[in-house]
Design a protein around this motif. Structure first.
Motif, short mmCIF file in Angstrom:
data_model
loop_
_atom_site.label_atom_id
_atom_site.label_comp_id
_atom_site.label_asym_id
_atom_site.label_seq_id
_atom_site.Cartn_x
_atom_site.Cartn_y
_atom_site.Cartn_z
N GLU A 1 74.59 -76.30 49.36
CA GLU A 1 73.66 -77.40 49.48
C GLU A 1 73.38 -77.94 48.09
O GLU A 1 73.14 -77.19 47.14
CB GLU A 1 72.37 -76.89 50.15
CG GLU A 1 71.33 -77.91 50.28
CD GLU A 1 70.09 -77.36 51.01
OE1 GLU A 1 69.04 -77.87 50.72
OE2 GLU A 1 70.22 -76.43 51.82
N VAL A 2 73.39 -79.21 47.96
CA VAL A 2 73.14 -79.88 46.69
C VAL A 2 71.64 -79.96 46.45
O VAL A 2 70.87 -80.29 47.34
CB VAL A 2 73.75 -81.31 46.69
CG1 VAL A 2 73.39 -82.05 45.41
CG2 VAL A 2 75.25 -81.24 46.85
N VAL A 3 71.24 -79.62 45.22
CA VAL A 3 69.84 -79.66 44.84
C VAL A 3 69.55 -81.02 44.20
O VAL A 3 70.29 -81.46 43.32
CB VAL A 3 69.50 -78.51 43.87
CG1 VAL A 3 68.04 -78.58 43.45
CG2 VAL A 3 69.82 -77.17 44.50
N THR A 4 68.49 -81.67 44.64
CA THR A 4 68.10 -82.96 44.08
C THR A 4 66.71 -82.86 43.48
O THR A 4 66.02 -81.85 43.65
CB THR A 4 68.09 -84.05 45.18
OG1 THR A 4 67.03 -83.77 46.10
CG2 THR A 4 69.43 -84.11 45.92
N ALA A 5 66.28 -83.95 42.83
CA ALA A 5 64.95 -83.98 42.25
C ALA A 5 63.89 -83.87 43.33
O ALA A 5 62.76 -83.45 43.07
CB ALA A 5 64.77 -85.26 41.45
N ALA A 6 64.24 -84.20 44.56
CA ALA A 6 63.28 -84.12 45.68
C ALA A 6 63.27 -82.73 46.32
O ALA A 6 62.41 -82.44 47.16
CB ALA A 6 63.61 -85.18 46.73
N SER A 7 64.22 -81.88 45.96
CA SER A 7 64.29 -80.53 46.54
C SER A 7 63.15 -79.67 46.03
O SER A 7 62.66 -79.88 44.92
CB SER A 7 65.61 -79.85 46.17
OG SER A 7 66.71 -80.57 46.65
N PRO A 8 62.71 -78.68 46.83
CA PRO A 8 61.68 -77.76 46.33
C PRO A 8 62.23 -76.93 45.16
O PRO A 8 63.44 -76.79 44.99
CB PRO A 8 61.36 -76.88 47.53
CG PRO A 8 62.47 -77.07 48.50
CD PRO A 8 63.16 -78.36 48.18
N THR A 35 61.36 -69.61 38.04
CA THR A 35 61.35 -70.84 38.83
C THR A 35 62.00 -71.96 38.04
O THR A 35 61.69 -72.17 36.86
CB THR A 35 59.89 -71.25 39.17
OG1 THR A 35 59.25 -70.16 39.83
CG2 THR A 35 59.85 -72.47 40.05
N ILE A 36 62.93 -72.66 38.70
CA ILE A 36 63.55 -73.83 38.08
C ILE A 36 63.54 -74.96 39.11
O ILE A 36 63.43 -74.73 40.32
CB ILE A 36 64.98 -73.56 37.58
CG1 ILE A 36 65.93 -73.18 38.73
CG2 ILE A 36 64.99 -72.49 36.51
CD1 ILE A 36 67.39 -73.15 38.31
N SER A 37 63.66 -76.15 38.60
CA SER A 37 63.72 -77.31 39.52
C SER A 37 64.65 -78.35 38.91
O SER A 37 64.96 -78.33 37.71
CB SER A 37 62.33 -77.88 39.75
OG SER A 37 61.73 -78.24 38.54
N CYS A 38 65.04 -79.27 39.76
CA CYS A 38 65.89 -80.37 39.33
C CYS A 38 64.96 -81.49 38.85
O CYS A 38 64.09 -81.93 39.60
CB CYS A 38 66.77 -80.84 40.48
SG CYS A 38 67.81 -82.25 40.09
#
Length: 183
Positions: A1-8, A35-38
């Motif tokens: 699954e591709v992680v986007t800026a809108a992903s948790p 914890t990391i985020s896009c």
């Protein structure tokens, strides 16, 4: 699954024995999650590194040893370090106040010989101990009972009967011990 800026945010858990803090509690790490985020730029936020918890920050091996942290930690904190003990001492496991709360420390090696029944001369014909073994650092000594003295048998110290010598003659008397060594 591709992680986007809108992903948790993505949450990772450090493996047992690791934490994001070098001196975290090895029994209950408080900093074990990363914890990391896009971001909106399309790049991931930097992740904190999971590092080997320095168990030697918690454990010290006592005054006669030096703590050495193990490079590949496990889920059991007591297995994640060893004690390098001074001469005459050995690493032993000490039970803690809580179940599973164990630690290692350097304790003196018991140098009293075995088997225990034979230490320091064992027991005499009356069943009384000839002496008691006193453990010393890198050796032992015998504390001999009254009527016994310390002596070496090969490389071992023991307690032997004190000799009075040849039985004396008493004028106008005789003894079955006449002429024999008395111990």
């Amino acid at each position: 699954e591709v992680v986007t800026a809108a992903s948790p945010a993505l949450v990772y858990e450090c493996k047992p024995g690791y934490s994001t803090k070098l001196f975290d509690n090895p029994y209950d790490p408080q900093h074990r999650f990363v914890t990391i985020s896009c971001s909106g730029s399309g790049k991931f936020t930097p992740a904190e590194e999971c590092v080997n918890i320095q168990d030697c920050g918690t454990y010290h091996c006592g005054p006669h040893g030096e703590c050495e942290d193990v490079d590949s930690p496990t889920a059991k904190p007591v297995d994640n370090y060893n004690c390098k003990c001074a001469a005459g001492y050995e690493q032993t496991l000490r039970k803690g106040s809580q179940p599973g709360d164990e630690s290692k420390e350097c304790t003196t090696i018991n140098d009293c010989p075995t088997p225990a029944e034979k230490i320091c001369g064992g027991v005499n014909s009356k069943g009384t101990r000839r002496g008691l073994c006193r453990d010393l650092l890198q050796g032992y000594s015998c504390q001999c009972a009254m009527g016994y003295k310390s002596a070496m048998e090969g490389k071992n110290e023991t307690c032997v009967p004190v000799e009075c010598g040849e039985a004396p003659k008493v004028e106008h008397a005789q003894s079955p011990m006449d002429g024999q060594q008395v111990t």
